[in-house]
Design a protein around this motif. Sequence first.
Motif, short mmCIF file in Angstrom:
data_model
loop_
_atom_site.label_atom_id
_atom_site.label_comp_id
_atom_site.label_asym_id
_atom_site.label_seq_id
_atom_site.Cartn_x
_atom_site.Cartn_y
_atom_site.Cartn_z
N PRO A 32 0.79 -1.24 0.00
CA PRO A 32 0.00 0.00 0.00
C PRO A 32 0.82 1.30 0.00
O PRO A 32 0.28 2.36 0.26
CB PRO A 32 -0.78 -0.12 1.30
N TYR A 33 2.13 1.23 -0.25
CA TYR A 33 2.90 2.47 -0.39
C TYR A 33 2.30 3.29 -1.54
O TYR A 33 1.94 2.74 -2.58
CB TYR A 33 4.37 2.17 -0.64
N GLY A 34 2.17 4.59 -1.32
CA GLY A 34 1.53 5.44 -2.32
C GLY A 34 0.02 5.43 -2.25
O GLY A 34 -0.65 6.00 -3.12
N LEU A 35 -0.54 4.81 -1.21
CA LEU A 35 -2.00 4.68 -1.08
C LEU A 35 -2.71 6.02 -1.11
O LEU A 35 -3.71 6.21 -1.80
CB LEU A 35 -2.31 3.94 0.23
N THR A 36 -2.18 6.99 -0.36
CA THR A 36 -2.83 8.31 -0.27
C THR A 36 -2.50 9.18 -1.48
O THR A 36 -3.36 9.87 -2.02
CB THR A 36 -2.39 9.01 1.02
N PHE A 37 -1.23 9.17 -1.88
CA PHE A 37 -0.78 9.92 -3.05
C PHE A 37 0.35 9.16 -3.72
O PHE A 37 1.30 8.72 -3.05
CB PHE A 37 -0.28 11.32 -2.66
N PRO A 38 0.29 8.96 -5.02
CA PRO A 38 -0.78 9.36 -5.96
C PRO A 38 -1.82 8.27 -6.18
O PRO A 38 -2.51 8.27 -7.19
CB PRO A 38 -0.01 9.62 -7.24
N GLY A 39 -1.91 7.32 -5.25
CA GLY A 39 -2.84 6.21 -5.38
C GLY A 39 -2.18 4.93 -5.83
O GLY A 39 -2.82 3.90 -5.99
N LYS A 40 -0.86 4.97 -6.03
CA LYS A 40 -0.08 3.80 -6.42
C LYS A 40 1.36 4.00 -5.95
O LYS A 40 1.79 5.14 -5.70
CB LYS A 40 -0.11 3.62 -7.94
N PRO A 41 2.13 2.93 -5.82
CA PRO A 41 3.52 3.07 -5.36
C PRO A 41 4.37 3.85 -6.36
O PRO A 41 4.25 3.67 -7.57
CB PRO A 41 4.00 1.62 -5.24
N THR A 42 5.23 4.73 -5.83
CA THR A 42 6.15 5.50 -6.67
C THR A 42 7.58 5.41 -6.17
O THR A 42 8.45 6.15 -6.65
CB THR A 42 5.74 6.99 -6.69
N GLY A 43 7.83 4.51 -5.22
CA GLY A 43 9.16 4.41 -4.63
C GLY A 43 9.33 5.26 -3.39
O GLY A 43 10.37 5.19 -2.73
#
Length: 360
Positions: free
Chosen positions: A74-85
């Motif tokens: 769930p990394y990136g859950l809040t922004f941008p909705g997907k993992p970005t590292g």
Amino acid sequence: MTARQHRVATSFFFFLLVTLVFLLSVSAGGVMSGEAAEGRQLFNLKPSKLLVFGDSYVDTGNIRKAISRSWKFPYGLTFPGKPTGRFSDGRVLTDYLARFIGVKSPIPYKWRKIGYKSVRYGMNFAYGGTGVFDTLAPLPNMTTQIDFLQQILTQNTYSAWDLQSSVALVSVAGNDYSSYLARNGSLQDLPAFISQVVNQTSKNLIRLHGAGVKKVMVTGLPPLGCLPATTASNSFQQCDQSLNQLVTLHNLLLTQSVAALNNATGGPTFVMLDMYGAFMAALQPPPNGNINNNKSALKPCCVGTSASDSCGSVDEDGGGRKRYTVCQDPEAAFFWDGVHPTQAGWRAVYSTLKSNLMQL
């Protein structure tokens, strides 16, 4: 042309001019909030770029997908909705500091060739898990990260003027110490190692300034004794004060070093960001704290379902079953996982750091 037609043409031209200015401001990084505009005015050099060095507190996507859970949900859950590292559910410190000076978050170093148009906002050389020295992670330490900048300069990606109109952010969040303890297992000789870490950090700051960067921000250590990875042993109830005393030593030595560097340069060239104070202020219960969670502020939002699991873990049998849980409201939590703040946590830290930023 009649007088009426002239007035209409003039009004239409004015409308086009205003629209063009608006669109240019958006394409240059969005319409700056009052906060961002204020920051740009307070920087004497009005920086146009942010150069970032350090670890997972500022990494926005350099670390490879194969070795980091930061690229997994769930990394990136809040922004941008997907993992970005990013090692959070959303934005990290880099994103907020970029907004402060009025630019887009700088492109990760590894994407520099694909996103070459975005290098005008600066570049992020940070890799999660790294330190000023080599850590357990086989990734470029800060010396190597600065080497990357030097290579960029030889390739004419940036000019001397670009560096003079840039601000550098240097993050030292404690990976050197966790690696040291993993290798040595004792706190006894850690004070001597702290001096080595601070001395090398100072050399890195001098090197960045010598390359042409006019302003350099460096983070103090956060309260490592309050991280969930540390407080898990007491059910996230209280900080480890012994570890925080060592953090205080690091921050004291770094404060003295930054003051000496500023004396040598004859001005506030280097600014130390008080991460310890910012973390502790945010962790206070309401109304003094910045986070709504007043029951278990030290507990992470995303936790593994067993001692061997962590945030982002899934079954390795191919089924992909989650081996973690996520709290109901990340906005009410300060910590995201065992080490890193949530987006709300970073926003709270940033709101406290603004007083430091006004010194630049």
